[in-house]
Scaffold this motif. Structure first.
Motif, mmCIF file in Angstrom:
data_model
loop_
_atom_site.group_PDB
_atom_site.id
_atom_site.type_symbol
_atom_site.label_atom_id
_atom_site.label_comp_id
_atom_site.label_asym_id
_atom_site.label_seq_id
_atom_site.Cartn_x
_atom_site.Cartn_y
_atom_site.Cartn_z
ATOM 1 N N PRO A 97 0.795 -1.187 -0.002
ATOM 2 C CA PRO A 97 0.129 -0.021 -0.136
ATOM 3 C C PRO A 97 0.817 1.185 -0.117
ATOM 4 O O PRO A 97 0.231 2.219 -0.816
ATOM 5 N N SER A 98 1.891 1.401 0.935
ATOM 6 C CA SER A 98 2.452 2.628 1.026
ATOM 7 C C SER A 98 4.077 2.455 1.053
ATOM 8 O O SER A 98 4.727 1.342 1.245
ATOM 9 N N MET A 99 4.749 3.644 0.619
ATOM 10 C CA MET A 99 6.109 3.535 0.461
ATOM 11 C C MET A 99 6.731 3.317 2.039
ATOM 12 O O MET A 99 7.871 2.729 2.132
ATOM 13 N N LEU A 100 6.068 3.699 3.133
ATOM 14 C CA LEU A 100 6.414 3.588 4.376
ATOM 15 C C LEU A 100 6.783 2.172 4.775
ATOM 16 O O LEU A 100 7.229 1.529 5.689
ATOM 17 N N ASP A 101 5.874 1.201 4.072
ATOM 18 C CA ASP A 101 5.857 -0.415 4.155
ATOM 19 C C ASP A 101 7.254 -0.863 3.653
ATOM 20 O O ASP A 101 7.765 -2.015 4.046
ATOM 21 N N LEU A 102 8.024 -0.162 3.063
ATOM 22 C CA LEU A 102 9.316 -0.869 2.877
ATOM 23 C C LEU A 102 10.353 -0.771 3.901
ATOM 24 O O LEU A 102 11.226 -1.406 3.949
ATOM 25 N N ASP A 103 9.821 0.112 5.206
ATOM 26 C CA ASP A 103 10.692 0.203 6.081
ATOM 27 C C ASP A 103 10.414 -1.223 6.724
ATOM 28 O O ASP A 103 11.444 -1.760 7.588
ATOM 29 N N LEU A 104 9.568 -2.067 6.584
ATOM 30 C CA LEU A 104 9.351 -3.457 7.240
ATOM 31 C C LEU A 104 9.847 -4.400 6.240
ATOM 32 O O LEU A 104 10.529 -5.374 6.424
ATOM 33 N N PHE A 105 9.368 -4.483 4.839
ATOM 34 C CA PHE A 105 9.814 -5.514 3.986
ATOM 35 C C PHE A 105 10.958 -5.567 3.292
ATOM 36 O O PHE A 105 11.489 -6.627 3.214
ATOM 37 N N TRP A 106 11.759 -4.439 3.089
ATOM 38 C CA TRP A 106 13.150 -4.379 2.898
ATOM 39 C C TRP A 106 14.089 -5.370 3.819
ATOM 40 O O TRP A 106 14.732 -6.100 3.458
ATOM 41 N N PRO A 107 13.951 -4.836 5.074
ATOM 42 C CA PRO A 107 14.759 -5.637 6.130
ATOM 43 C C PRO A 107 14.483 -7.128 5.931
ATOM 44 O O PRO A 107 15.120 -7.993 6.097
ATOM 45 N N LEU A 108 12.901 -7.318 6.085
ATOM 46 C CA LEU A 108 12.529 -8.816 6.162
ATOM 47 C C LEU A 108 13.300 -9.599 5.008
ATOM 48 O O LEU A 108 13.616 -10.875 5.057
ATOM 49 N N LEU A 109 13.031 -8.950 3.784
ATOM 50 C CA LEU A 109 13.475 -9.888 2.566
ATOM 51 C C LEU A 109 14.860 -9.939 2.411
ATOM 52 O O LEU A 109 15.391 -11.054 2.210
ATOM 53 N N SER A 110 15.890 -8.773 2.801
ATOM 54 C CA SER A 110 17.010 -9.032 2.857
ATOM 55 C C SER A 110 17.768 -9.924 4.073
ATOM 56 O O SER A 110 18.548 -10.786 3.556
ATOM 57 N N SER A 111 16.965 -9.902 5.095
ATOM 58 C CA SER A 111 17.640 -10.917 6.361
ATOM 59 C C SER A 111 17.281 -12.209 6.027
ATOM 60 O O SER A 111 18.274 -13.093 6.167
ATOM 61 N N HIS A 112 16.024 -12.517 5.455
ATOM 62 C CA HIS A 112 15.705 -13.892 5.058
ATOM 63 C C HIS A 112 16.353 -14.521 3.714
ATOM 64 O O HIS A 112 16.316 -15.293 3.590
ATOM 65 N N GLY A 113 16.508 -13.568 2.863
ATOM 66 C CA GLY A 113 17.165 -13.839 1.684
ATOM 67 C C GLY A 113 18.563 -14.185 1.580
ATOM 68 O O GLY A 113 19.058 -15.235 1.055
ATOM 69 N N THR A 114 19.181 -13.339 2.344
ATOM 70 C CA THR A 114 20.731 -13.344 2.177
ATOM 71 C C THR A 114 21.574 -13.471 3.623
ATOM 72 O O THR A 114 22.550 -13.430 3.686
ATOM 73 N N GLY A 115 20.479 -12.908 4.649
ATOM 74 C CA GLY A 115 21.117 -12.755 5.905
ATOM 75 C C GLY A 115 21.849 -11.347 6.085
ATOM 76 O O GLY A 115 22.570 -10.929 7.133
ATOM 77 N N GLN A 116 21.575 -10.472 5.300
ATOM 78 C CA GLN A 116 22.025 -9.059 5.423
ATOM 79 C C GLN A 116 21.014 -8.250 6.120
ATOM 80 O O GLN A 116 19.475 -8.504 6.019
ATOM 81 N N ASN A 117 21.303 -6.950 6.746
ATOM 82 C CA ASN A 117 20.423 -6.126 7.424
ATOM 83 C C ASN A 117 19.747 -5.596 6.084
ATOM 84 O O ASN A 117 18.296 -5.341 6.147
ATOM 85 N N LEU A 118 20.563 -4.850 5.012
ATOM 86 C CA LEU A 118 19.825 -4.793 3.917
ATOM 87 C C LEU A 118 20.585 -4.938 2.936
ATOM 88 O O LEU A 118 21.797 -5.116 2.875
ATOM 89 N N THR A 119 20.194 -5.172 1.559
ATOM 90 C CA THR A 119 21.056 -5.439 0.505
ATOM 91 C C THR A 119 21.709 -4.246 -0.023
ATOM 92 O O THR A 119 21.333 -3.024 0.609
ATOM 93 N N VAL A 120 22.799 -4.396 -0.714
ATOM 94 C CA VAL A 120 23.585 -3.144 -1.104
ATOM 95 C C VAL A 120 22.975 -2.052 -1.942
ATOM 96 O O VAL A 120 22.951 -0.866 -1.743
ATOM 97 N N TYR A 121 22.129 -2.528 -2.840
ATOM 98 C CA TYR A 121 21.368 -1.411 -3.835
ATOM 99 C C TYR A 121 20.028 -1.658 -3.651
ATOM 100 O O TYR A 121 19.399 -2.796 -3.732
ATOM 101 N N ASN A 122 19.413 -0.604 -3.095
ATOM 102 C CA ASN A 122 17.910 -0.577 -3.031
ATOM 103 C C ASN A 122 17.270 0.629 -3.721
ATOM 104 O O ASN A 122 17.591 1.636 -3.609
ATOM 105 N N THR A 123 16.617 0.370 -4.782
ATOM 106 C CA THR A 123 16.239 1.572 -5.930
ATOM 107 C C THR A 123 14.803 1.641 -5.924
ATOM 108 O O THR A 123 14.209 0.670 -6.159
#
Length: 465
Positions: free
Chosen positions: A245-271
């Motif tokens: 729904p909102s740009m603010l939701d990336l604050d939740l989904f980006w860390p969830l995706l990176s930590s569960h996908g590769t174990g990173q806090n955030l991936t190197v490039y987020n565009t």
């Protein structure tokens, strides 16, 4: 008579399960992931609360998909972009080809996208005489091999450094002893000119943001940023379920995706991309298109019980913890999306009749549900798929008769006791010897049933009294 997809799956999984080299490579790579994941998830103050919140947001998305997608379209087109709706893979391919013909495009550079794998875009473009080059390193490697991605996140997980060094030696005459860094630099050298010379850049998107009309892409190599910036035309192919729904939701989904996908806090490039280049901007494509892909997703959306499968953010965590995936590998599934999540959604995207067997390819251990960052109850959904396949009478006549007979006997205690363990073991040894494959033996059943043993024990106890 040719083998069915299920027959092929059984044969290939039996072979792959006992391929020691394959198991060693996968176990090594998954061990590295597990170590990184444990470190990555420790950064969350309350991971379970984050997963619950993500689950609720995705639930809200599915309940309001008919409102959020038009909202995204309106906001994206207001900045000069164009949205195209594709009902299936064929429509998506045709729409991409129309865009390329309109702009007289001759070459394509691609960033990693499972949606383009889903519609077999590279094969389609090759038939049209168009060179489509994968820019993600893993995708580039498997493209050289003529293979499909092995894993949702790490497409070349099944290959060792030695395998890749041998491939580059054969293709580009690099040393057989080349290090990972040297191989990466060679790939970079080969791909650099492709970005600036390609007519069209094609990407996927990790998220569609409704309130700003943006697409969000997360990556580690920078290739997606180059793919979406240098070519004059950018096409993003995205499944309709990717919306938030909102740009603010990336604050939740980006860390969830990176930590569960590769174990990173955030991936190197987020565009975050909001459309084609504006008058006051110095870079970006002249034209930008977003193709919203259905391709069976509304079929899954219509399933009230199993629509949770659309919550998936493609982190690949469920594959990494799945004992079945770890043994049979990604290619054996013969679907775009492998592992537990692929077993859940593929029967709905590609046909229950053809892919119902995947829902049975599970130990139902629950690790996939436990690790899912958006709280999909995967093992329950697999059971519901099994239920649906039975209700749709997709089992073979032989299987239906077998279960009918089993049901009849199991409801009648006297019949079960009448045929003792010796008879049952005789039947198992002579008619079901290979039921657990060639490398495992069936268990030996007790000579007497539990009920019989219980009665005898009670008689002995009563005698003592």
């Amino acid at each position: 008579m040719s083998d069915t997809i299920a027959d092929k799956f059984l044969k290939e999984s039996s072979t792959k399960s006992f391929d020691q080299k394959h198991r060693d490579i996968i176990n090594t790579n998954i061990d590295k992931y597990n170590a990184a994941f444990e470190k990555g998830k420790s950064k969350f103050f309350d991971l379970e609360n984050s997963k619950t919140k993500a689950n609720l947001i995705k639930w809200k998305v599915m309940e309001n998909l008919d409102k959020l997608l038009p909202e995204f379209e309106a906001n994206f087109t207001s900045r000069g972009g164009k949205v195209i709706w594709a009902n299936d893979a064929q429509e998506a391919r045709e729409e991409i080809w129309k865009i390329m013909e309109q702009h007289d495009a001759k070459s394509v550079i691609k960033s990693k996208s499972m949606a383009t794998e889903e519609i077999e875009l590279n094969h389609f473009l090759a038939e049209k005489g168009i060179e489509a080059v994968e820019s993600d390193l893993g995708e580039f490697i498997i493209q050289l091999l003529g293979q499909k991605p092995y894993h949702i996140v790490t497409p070349a997980m099944h290959l060792s450094l030695e395998d890749i060094a041998k491939l580059f030696h054969e293709k580009f005459d690099t040393p057989l002893t080349a290090t990972a860094e040297e191989l990466t630099m060679k790939a970079r050298e080969l791909l650099r000119d492709k970005y600036t010379s390609a007519s069209v850049g094609i990407s996927g998107a990790n998220f569609l943001v409704a309130d700003t009309g943006s697409i969000a892409i997360t990556e580690n190599e920078g290739n997606a940023r180059l793919t979406t910036t240098f070519p004059n035309i950018h096409i993003a192919l995205v499944g309709i379920e990717k919306i938030i729904p909102s740009m603010l939701d990336l604050d939740l989904f980006w860390p969830l995706l990176s930590s569960h996908g590769t174990g990173q806090n955030l991936t190197v490039y987020n565009t975050i991309l909001n459309g084609p280049r504006q008058e006051n901007e110095s870079d970006g494509p002249e034209k930008m298109y977003v193709i919203l892909l259905d391709n069976g997703r509304t079929n899954l959306l219509a399933e009230k019980d199993q629509r949770q499968g659309l919550y998936c953010i493609r982190c690949g965590a469920c594959l990494n913890v799945c004992p079945i995936y770890q043994n049979i590998g990604g290619h054996t599934y013969d679907t775009t999306y492998s592992g537990p999540i692929g077993s859940l959604i593929s029967p709905h995207l590609s046909g229950m009749k053809e892919f119902k067997h995947l829902s049975y390819a599970s130990s139902l251990c629950g690790k996939c549900t436990e690790v899912c960052p958006v709280g999909i109850d995967i093992q329950k959904q697999l059971l519901l798929n099994r239920r649906d396949s039975v209700q749709e009478k997709l089992a073979t006549p032989m299987e239906q008769r077998a279960w009918k007979g089993f049901t009849y006997f199991i409801k009648k205690r006297k019949l079960i006791d009448l045929f003792g363990g010796k008879f049952k073991n005789f039947i198992l040894r002579n008619f079901f010897k290979k039921a657990w494959g060639n490398n495992r033996e069936l268990p030996h059943l007790a000579d007497k049933s539990f009920a019989q043993q219980w009665k005898e024990q009670q008689k002995e106890l009563n005698k003592d009294k």
